[in-house]
Design an enzyme around this catalytic site. Structure first.
Site, PDB file in Angstrom:
ATOM      1  N   ARG A  49      -4.109  10.520   7.872  1.00 23.21           N
ATOM      2  CA  ARG A  49      -2.997   9.242   7.720  1.00 23.21           C
ATOM      3  C   ARG A  49      -3.444   8.744   6.321  1.00 23.21           C
ATOM      4  NH1 ARG A  49      -6.720   6.475   6.744  1.00 23.21           N
ATOM      5  NH2 ARG A  49      -5.338   4.710   7.207  1.00 23.21           N
ATOM      6  N   GLY A  50      -2.734   7.558   6.012  1.00 22.75           N
ATOM      7  CA  GLY A  50      -2.971   6.778   4.779  1.00 22.75           C
ATOM      8  C   GLY A  50      -1.859   7.532   3.830  1.00 22.75           C
ATOM      9  N   ASP A 240       2.302   1.247   1.925  1.00 25.40           N
ATOM     10  CA  ASP A 240       3.007   2.344   2.379  1.00 25.40           C
ATOM     11  C   ASP A 240       4.330   2.501   1.714  1.00 25.40           C
ATOM     12  OD1 ASP A 240       1.261   1.926   4.982  1.00 25.40           O
ATOM     13  OD2 ASP A 240       1.584   4.137   4.870  1.00 25.40           O
TER      14      ASP A 240
HETATM   15  O1  MRU Z   1      -0.512   4.573  10.011  1.00 23.98           O
HETATM   16  P1  MRU Z   1      -1.616   4.844   8.818  1.00 23.98           P
HETATM   17  O2  MRU Z   1      -2.978   5.068   9.321  1.00 23.98           O
HETATM   18  O3  MRU Z   1      -1.086   6.081   8.057  1.00 23.98           O
HETATM   19  O4  MRU Z   1      -1.221   3.653   8.164  1.00 23.98           O
HETATM   20  C1  MRU Z   1      -2.087   3.408   6.839  1.00 23.98           C
HETATM   21  C2  MRU Z   1      -1.643   2.066   6.108  1.00 23.98           C
HETATM   22  O5  MRU Z   1      -1.072   1.276   6.566  1.00 23.98           O
HETATM   23  C3  MRU Z   1      -2.729   2.012   4.808  1.00 23.98           C
HETATM   24  O6  MRU Z   1      -2.792   0.875   4.759  1.00 23.98           O
HETATM   25  C4  MRU Z   1      -1.766   2.569   3.699  1.00 23.98           C
HETATM   26  O7  MRU Z   1      -1.016   3.905   3.842  1.00 23.98           O
HETATM   27  C5  MRU Z   1      -2.446   2.413   2.451  1.00 23.98           C
HETATM   28  S1  MRU Z   1      -3.610   3.846   2.316  1.00 23.98           S
HETATM   29  C6  MRU Z   1      -4.299   3.797   0.755  1.00 23.98           C
END
Ligand code: MRU
Length: 349
Positions: A49-50, A240
């Site tokens: 994720r991220g 995102d």
């Molecule tokens: O649901 P996730 O864990 O994928 O959400 C991730 C985030 O919101 C992060 O802050 C974002 O992707 C930036 S990662 C460098």
């Protein structure tokens, strides 16, 4: 001290190995992906994720499928790879890095048209490796630029996990923190636990303590109290999707922090690579916001605490309007003030 030993994704010569972010920090185990659909499942189920990490994983998903097809069904490569690209694209909706990485893979595939299936597969694997290397380099540049905004002795609040685990390495928001420490600054980090999936408690707190960085975990609802007492003097988060006017989607709860930061007159920074910018959308209300399963709100793993059948909303992201963002830090430069002109200039338009 700040060289993270975490490998979020690694290529083992045959498979993509992903650290399983569902079970950290209790277990450190890797999930092997051999086909595009293994990567689709890993993204959908939050093994990886991220935003940037999802993009890197999806790129390997395309390469893995091409390698498989070149071996067993070269005649079907075109149709099957096209379908794999579509399945990868629909694995999660909000982070634009996914679409960005798949577009790059598609362009490389087009450039390889007319080549043997094996050569196409090799070329696509090279492209996935390049996306990973470039992500790490971008985070390092972003880190150096962002570090200049952070004062020695700063008390920083971050949300979710925008670290090595959310990227190919170093991190975006946590990359800025790592780079500031490498530059000799003494920092204290507060990590929001980040309900409901607990990326802050499980991932950020673990990742920073692995590197010996001073981190204190807080419940999300404690942020206002600490900021109002002057215990936090800067907020920095990842993103995102950043759209043409600078509105920014990030993990649910980010908007609340931006409002708090404005109320108390402290800077609110977003750190993200240019691959997170989606100039095709004019404003944040157009960003697709993922709604995840109610199970994440009514409990965690096997534990349940809400009444059976209760109505639940579980939006995974929110949108922070550009006017609440003090600066966006990218590998190409810092955008401040954050507005349409600033984003356009950054992109060279
Ligand atoms: O649901 P996730 O864990 O994928 O959400 C991730 C985030 O919101 C992060 O802050 C974002 O992707 C930036 S990662 C460098």
């Amino acid at each position: 001290m700040t060289s993270s030993r975490i490998a979020t994704l690694r290529w083992d010569g045959r498979c993509l190995q992903l650290i399983d972010q569902r079970v950290l920090p209790m277990q450190e185990r890797y999930v092997a992906c051999a086909r595009a659909d293994d990567v689709v499942a890993a993204i959908r189920d939050m093994v990886v994720r991220g935003a940037p990490a999802i993009g890197c994983a999806a790129a390997y998903g395309v390469a893995l499928e091409a390698i498989h097809l070149a071996r067993v069904a070269p005649a079907q490569l075109h149709a099957e790879l096209e379908s794999a690209l579509e399945r990868l694209a629909s694995s999660r909706p909000t982070a634009v890095n996914l679409a960005w990485a798949l577009q790059r893979m598609r362009e490389r595939w087009t450039a390889l048209s007319g080549h043997e299936p094996k050569a196409i597969a090799h070329g696509l694997l090279d492209e996935a490796h390049a996306i990973v290397e470039e992500d790490i380099a971008a985070n390092r540049r972003m880190g150096a630029l962002g570090a200049a905004l952070i004062a020695d002795g700063a008390q920083i609040l971050t949300h979710c996990n925008a670290g090595a685990l959310a990227t190919a390495g170093h991190g975006t928001a946590l990359g800025v923190i790592r780079s500031a420490i490498e530059a000799g600054k003494t920092l204290r980090v507060f990590a929001d636990e980040t309900r409901p999936f607990l990326q802050g408690a499980r991932l950020t707190a673990w990742e920073l303590s692995q590197d010996g960085i001073d981190v204190t975990l807080i419940a999300d609802v404690a942020a206002g109290h600490l900021i109002s007492r002057g215990e936090v003097n800067v907020v920095i988060v990842g993103a995102d999707r950043i759209v043409a006017n600078g509105d920014t989607a990030n993990k649910i709860g980010t908007y609340t922090l931006a409002v708090l930061a404005r109320r108390h007159g402290i800077p609110f920074y977003v750190a993200a690579p240019v691959s997170t910018i989606d100039p095709a959308l004019p404003s944040g209300d157009r960003i697709p916001i993922e709604e995840r399963t109610p199970d994440e709100v009514t409990g965690f793993r096997e534990h349940r605490w809400a009444p059976t059948g209760v109505a639940v909303r579980n939006p995974a992201f929110d949108v922070t309007p550009a006017e609440l963002i003090s600066a966006i830090v990218t590998e190409r430069g810092v955008v401040a003030p954050v507005n349409e002109l600033g984003i356009r200039r950054l992109l060279g338009g």
